[in-house]
Scaffold this motif. Structure first.
Motif, PDB file in Angstrom:
ATOM      1  N   ILE A   5      46.927  53.276  84.675  1.00 42.52           N
ATOM      2  CA  ILE A   5      47.306  52.960  83.317  1.00 42.52           C
ATOM      3  C   ILE A   5      48.918  52.916  83.010  1.00 42.52           C
ATOM      4  N   GLN A  35      39.224  61.497  68.247  1.00 44.48           N
ATOM      5  CA  GLN A  35      39.304  61.229  69.692  1.00 44.48           C
ATOM      6  C   GLN A  35      41.014  61.773  70.020  1.00 44.48           C
ATOM      7  N   LEU A  39      42.865  62.858  73.715  1.00 44.83           N
ATOM      8  CA  LEU A  39      43.716  61.831  74.334  1.00 44.83           C
ATOM      9  C   LEU A  39      44.811  62.514  74.416  1.00 44.83           C
ATOM     10  N   GLU A  42      44.908  64.911  77.399  1.00 44.46           N
ATOM     11  CA  GLU A  42      44.737  64.115  78.466  1.00 44.46           C
ATOM     12  C   GLU A  42      46.205  63.399  78.977  1.00 44.46           C
ATOM     13  N   TYR A 151      50.092  55.198  76.127  1.00 40.43           N
ATOM     14  CA  TYR A 151      48.861  56.041  76.943  1.00 40.43           C
ATOM     15  C   TYR A 151      47.665  55.976  75.845  1.00 40.43           C
ATOM     16  N   GLU A 154      46.794  52.801  74.451  1.00 38.34           N
ATOM     17  CA  GLU A 154      45.750  52.112  75.557  1.00 38.34           C
ATOM     18  C   GLU A 154      44.400  52.628  75.450  1.00 38.34           C
ATOM     19  N   LYS A 155      44.314  54.070  75.495  1.00 42.06           N
ATOM     20  CA  LYS A 155      42.936  54.869  75.440  1.00 42.06           C
ATOM     21  C   LYS A 155      42.158  54.363  74.156  1.00 42.06           C
TER      22      LYS A 155
END
Length: 158
Positions: A5, A35, A39, A42, A151, A154-155
């Motif tokens: 990614i 979320q 995220l 992560e 990131y 995108e997630k």
């Protein structure tokens, strides 16, 4: 398996700005906010800010009154001297650093005032709070230079 990614993330971020804008404008706020903590965590496990520091090199946080008081005390400077030495007032009427990169950014990408840094720095890149949705223009801008914002976006995309 999906490609890495983060490979070529700056170009992909530029290419995906329209998608991000549409997503941010239509997103289910509660679903996104649920979320974000995972995220955010992560992203920070995959990306080391000390290898990047693009935020400190190219942009300035706002220095609010409590920030100025705290930092000037830490530096053993009078507030007026701190302001005169390091800050200017921007087009929005906020105090920001006079120079880029940030004068507190070291060669090693460490911040010399990290423990007393401005609130904006402490909160950046806002990927664990509702700013990501409430201020879509800031989120979009941040996604072009911060791999963590890229990131997370995108997630989040469906």
């Amino acid at each position: 398996m999906k490609e890495d990614i983060l490979h070529n993330w700056q170009k992909k971020s530029t290419d995906h700005q329209k998608q991000y804008r549409q997503f941010l404008n239509r997103a289910d706020k509660n679903k996104v906010l649920k979320q974000l903590p995972d995220l955010h965590e992560e992203a920070f496990q995959k990306i080391n800010c000390l290898e990047c520091a693009a935020c400190c090199r190219n942009y300035s946080p706002r220095f609010k009154t409590p920030d100025i008081k705290r930092i000037s005390k830490h530096l053993k400077m009078r507030e007026s001297d701190f302001i005169e030495t390091y800050l200017r007032i921007d087009e929005d009427g906020d105090y920001v650093v006079k120079s880029k990169p940030c004068p507190f950014l070291g060669e090693d990408n460490y911040c010399s005032i990290y423990d007393v840094r401005p609130s904006d720095c402490h909160r950046f890149p806002y990927t664990d709070e509702d700013v990501i949705l409430k201020r879509p223009n800031i989120t979009l801008k941040n996604s072009t230079f911060c791999p963590i914002v890229y990131y997370v976006l995108e997630k989040l995309l469906p």
